[in-house]
Design a protein around this motif. Sequence first.
Motif, PDB file in Angstrom:
ATOM      1  N   VAL A  62     -30.560   2.282  16.155  1.00 20.12           N
ATOM      2  CA  VAL A  62     -30.403   3.973  16.468  1.00 20.12           C
ATOM      3  C   VAL A  62     -31.336   4.285  17.359  1.00 20.12           C
ATOM      4  CG1 VAL A  62     -29.872   6.035  15.292  1.00 20.12           C
ATOM      5  CG2 VAL A  62     -29.378   4.108  14.031  1.00 20.12           C
ATOM      6  N   SER A  63     -30.845   5.053  18.539  1.00 17.36           N
ATOM      7  CA  SER A  63     -31.873   5.195  19.269  1.00 17.36           C
ATOM      8  C   SER A  63     -31.432   6.627  20.413  1.00 17.36           C
ATOM      9  CB  SER A  63     -32.292   4.063  20.399  1.00 17.36           C
ATOM     10  OG  SER A  63     -33.159   4.935  21.435  1.00 17.36           O
ATOM     11  N   ASP A  64     -32.176   7.401  20.922  1.00 15.31           N
ATOM     12  CA  ASP A  64     -31.932   8.400  21.625  1.00 15.31           C
ATOM     13  C   ASP A  64     -31.636   7.995  23.070  1.00 15.31           C
ATOM     14  OD1 ASP A  64     -32.051  10.347  19.597  1.00 15.31           O
ATOM     15  OD2 ASP A  64     -34.179  10.628  20.025  1.00 15.31           O
ATOM     16  N   THR A  65     -32.052   6.734  23.490  1.00 14.28           N
ATOM     17  CA  THR A  65     -31.419   6.324  24.877  1.00 14.28           C
ATOM     18  C   THR A  65     -30.964   5.070  24.723  1.00 14.28           C
ATOM     19  OG1 THR A  65     -33.652   4.932  24.943  1.00 14.28           O
ATOM     20  CG2 THR A  65     -33.862   7.220  25.465  1.00 14.28           C
ATOM     21  N   THR A  66     -30.178   5.133  25.719  1.00 11.68           N
ATOM     22  CA  THR A  66     -29.144   3.801  25.940  1.00 11.68           C
ATOM     23  C   THR A  66     -29.994   2.691  26.220  1.00 11.68           C
ATOM     24  OG1 THR A  66     -27.616   5.233  27.113  1.00 11.68           O
ATOM     25  CG2 THR A  66     -27.199   2.887  27.296  1.00 11.68           C
ATOM     26  N   ASN A  67     -30.990   2.849  27.178  1.00  4.16           N
ATOM     27  CA  ASN A  67     -31.861   1.814  27.467  1.00  4.16           C
ATOM     28  C   ASN A  67     -32.602   1.066  26.365  1.00  4.16           C
ATOM     29  OD1 ASN A  67     -32.843   0.041  29.624  1.00  4.16           O
ATOM     30  ND2 ASN A  67     -34.892   0.866  29.515  1.00  4.16           N
ATOM     31  N   GLU A  68     -33.163   1.639  25.327  1.00 10.92           N
ATOM     32  CA  GLU A  68     -33.761   1.142  24.318  1.00 10.92           C
ATOM     33  C   GLU A  68     -32.979   0.668  23.366  1.00 10.92           C
ATOM     34  OE1 GLU A  68     -37.335   2.560  21.239  1.00 10.92           O
ATOM     35  OE2 GLU A  68     -35.742   3.921  21.291  1.00 10.92           O
ATOM     36  N   LEU A  70     -29.987  -0.886  24.067  1.00 11.01           N
ATOM     37  CA  LEU A  70     -29.565  -2.358  24.780  1.00 11.01           C
ATOM     38  C   LEU A  70     -30.831  -3.419  24.656  1.00 11.01           C
ATOM     39  CD1 LEU A  70     -27.716  -0.918  27.764  1.00 11.01           C
ATOM     40  CD2 LEU A  70     -26.892  -1.856  25.768  1.00 11.01           C
ATOM     41  N   ILE A  71     -31.989  -2.785  24.821  1.00 11.78           N
ATOM     42  CA  ILE A  71     -33.187  -3.752  24.727  1.00 11.78           C
ATOM     43  C   ILE A  71     -33.268  -4.222  23.321  1.00 11.78           C
ATOM     44  CG2 ILE A  71     -35.500  -4.176  25.026  1.00 11.78           C
ATOM     45  CD1 ILE A  71     -35.357  -2.087  27.364  1.00 11.78           C
ATOM     46  N   VAL A  72     -33.236  -3.561  22.410  1.00 11.75           N
ATOM     47  CA  VAL A  72     -33.404  -3.828  21.137  1.00 11.75           C
ATOM     48  C   VAL A  72     -32.315  -4.765  20.604  1.00 11.75           C
ATOM     49  CG1 VAL A  72     -33.739  -3.215  18.794  1.00 11.75           C
ATOM     50  CG2 VAL A  72     -34.836  -1.970  20.496  1.00 11.75           C
ATOM     51  N   LYS A  73     -30.821  -4.422  20.775  1.00 12.20           N
ATOM     52  CA  LYS A  73     -29.722  -4.993  20.539  1.00 12.20           C
ATOM     53  C   LYS A  73     -29.777  -6.592  21.232  1.00 12.20           C
ATOM     54  CE  LYS A  73     -26.450  -5.169  23.148  1.00 12.20           C
ATOM     55  NZ  LYS A  73     -25.856  -6.375  24.329  1.00 12.20           N
ATOM     56  N   ASN A  74     -30.172  -6.648  22.326  1.00 10.49           N
ATOM     57  CA  ASN A  74     -30.514  -7.883  23.172  1.00 10.49           C
ATOM     58  C   ASN A  74     -31.436  -8.770  22.276  1.00 10.49           C
ATOM     59  OD1 ASN A  74     -28.447  -7.362  24.845  1.00 10.49           O
ATOM     60  ND2 ASN A  74     -29.940  -6.650  26.516  1.00 10.49           N
ATOM     61  N   ASN A  75     -32.701  -8.048  21.902  1.00  8.97           N
ATOM     62  CA  ASN A  75     -33.677  -9.170  21.156  1.00  8.97           C
ATOM     63  C   ASN A  75     -32.922  -9.260  19.827  1.00  8.97           C
ATOM     64  OD1 ASN A  75     -35.414  -8.554  23.129  1.00  8.97           O
ATOM     65  ND2 ASN A  75     -36.496  -6.696  22.356  1.00  8.97           N
ATOM     66  N   THR A 108     -25.038  13.303  16.142  1.00 11.56           N
ATOM     67  CA  THR A 108     -26.447  13.175  16.329  1.00 11.56           C
ATOM     68  C   THR A 108     -26.794  12.924  17.768  1.00 11.56           C
ATOM     69  OG1 THR A 108     -26.318  10.944  15.873  1.00 11.56           O
ATOM     70  CG2 THR A 108     -26.659  12.292  14.038  1.00 11.56           C
ATOM     71  N   LYS A 109     -26.112  12.812  18.772  1.00  7.95           N
ATOM     72  CA  LYS A 109     -26.187  12.398  20.022  1.00  7.95           C
ATOM     73  C   LYS A 109     -27.157  11.244  20.261  1.00  7.95           C
ATOM     74  CE  LYS A 109     -24.168  16.251  21.732  1.00  7.95           C
ATOM     75  NZ  LYS A 109     -22.915  16.250  21.259  1.00  7.95           N
ATOM     76  N   GLN A 110     -26.705  10.258  19.383  1.00  5.16           N
ATOM     77  CA  GLN A 110     -27.641   8.880  19.345  1.00  5.16           C
ATOM     78  C   GLN A 110     -26.813   7.716  19.533  1.00  5.16           C
ATOM     79  OE1 GLN A 110     -29.480   9.174  15.447  1.00  5.16           O
ATOM     80  NE2 GLN A 110     -31.557   9.332  16.494  1.00  5.16           N
ATOM     81  N   PHE A 111     -27.432   6.772  20.423  1.00  4.60           N
ATOM     82  CA  PHE A 111     -26.732   5.679  20.691  1.00  4.60           C
ATOM     83  C   PHE A 111     -26.891   4.598  19.415  1.00  4.60           C
ATOM     84  CE2 PHE A 111     -27.662   7.546  24.701  1.00  4.60           C
ATOM     85  CZ  PHE A 111     -26.544   7.602  25.471  1.00  4.60           C
ATOM     86  N   GLU A 112     -25.706   3.750  19.239  1.00  4.45           N
ATOM     87  CA  GLU A 112     -26.048   2.774  18.031  1.00  4.45           C
ATOM     88  C   GLU A 112     -25.535   1.648  18.581  1.00  4.45           C
ATOM     89  OE1 GLU A 112     -24.376   4.386  14.539  1.00  4.45           O
ATOM     90  OE2 GLU A 112     -25.675   5.965  14.541  1.00  4.45           O
ATOM     91  N   TYR A 113     -26.057   0.502  17.939  1.00  2.20           N
ATOM     92  CA  TYR A 113     -25.303  -0.808  18.166  1.00  2.20           C
ATOM     93  C   TYR A 113     -25.450  -1.590  16.767  1.00  2.20           C
ATOM     94  CZ  TYR A 113     -23.967  -2.497  22.944  1.00  2.20           C
ATOM     95  OH  TYR A 113     -23.230  -2.482  23.999  1.00  2.20           O
ATOM     96  N   THR A 114     -24.443  -1.951  16.432  1.00  2.06           N
ATOM     97  CA  THR A 114     -24.216  -2.690  15.233  1.00  2.06           C
ATOM     98  C   THR A 114     -24.109  -4.186  15.455  1.00  2.06           C
ATOM     99  OG1 THR A 114     -22.940  -0.916  13.871  1.00  2.06           O
ATOM    100  CG2 THR A 114     -22.854  -3.020  13.037  1.00  2.06           C
ATOM    101  N   VAL A 115     -25.125  -4.968  14.861  1.00  2.00           N
ATOM    102  CA  VAL A 115     -25.193  -6.278  15.072  1.00  2.00           C
ATOM    103  C   VAL A 115     -24.890  -7.189  13.544  1.00  2.00           C
ATOM    104  CG1 VAL A 115     -26.733  -8.388  15.920  1.00  2.00           C
ATOM    105  CG2 VAL A 115     -26.858  -6.162  16.959  1.00  2.00           C
ATOM    106  N   ALA A 116     -23.826  -7.932  13.540  1.00  2.00           N
ATOM    107  CA  ALA A 116     -23.426  -8.352  12.455  1.00  2.00           C
ATOM    108  C   ALA A 116     -23.929  -9.884  12.662  1.00  2.00           C
ATOM    109  CB  ALA A 116     -22.149  -8.138  11.979  1.00  2.00           C
ATOM    110  N   VAL A 117     -24.677 -10.309  11.403  1.00  2.00           N
ATOM    111  CA  VAL A 117     -25.382 -11.769  11.394  1.00  2.00           C
ATOM    112  C   VAL A 117     -24.867 -12.442   9.996  1.00  2.00           C
ATOM    113  CG1 VAL A 117     -27.410 -12.982  11.664  1.00  2.00           C
ATOM    114  CG2 VAL A 117     -27.267 -10.781  12.806  1.00  2.00           C
TER     115      VAL A 117
END
Length: 126
Positions: A62-68, A70-75, A108-117
């Motif tokens: 969960v982040s306010d910026t797309t860039n952050e 995407l970086i965390v999701k990729n990590n 909330t105007k936040q970007f989210e990525y769900t990563v299922a593992v």
Amino acid sequence: MCEIDLKNFLETLTSLSAYPIHIPATEKNSALLYRETSFSRHSGSQLSKTDVSELSYQIIVVSDTTNETLIVKNNLVNAFENYSGVMGSTHVMSSRVINVVPIFDTNTKQFEYTVAVDFTIHRGHV
């Protein structure tokens, strides 16, 4: 899997705070949310007379910026795809990223990525 081992691994990997179930309202920064979605035990396993378990987790960035985001999701994807090793006191035999889903929360105007593992762990190994 010891939840504290996953929490510590996530926080070390991303430098973000990680929370089980929900992110507290007091958290004003980017953060991670994690929750166990399934658990099954293979009690008939003969691996050193300990249990092998399959666990599934959702990890949400969960982040306010797309860039952050995407970086965390990729990590996360890079770290968990075909991972095997020790997380604290948990021996991860293997992990696999099942899916990755982007979301924008209009409230909330936040970007989210769900990563299922999915994790396969060997209890009692460490």
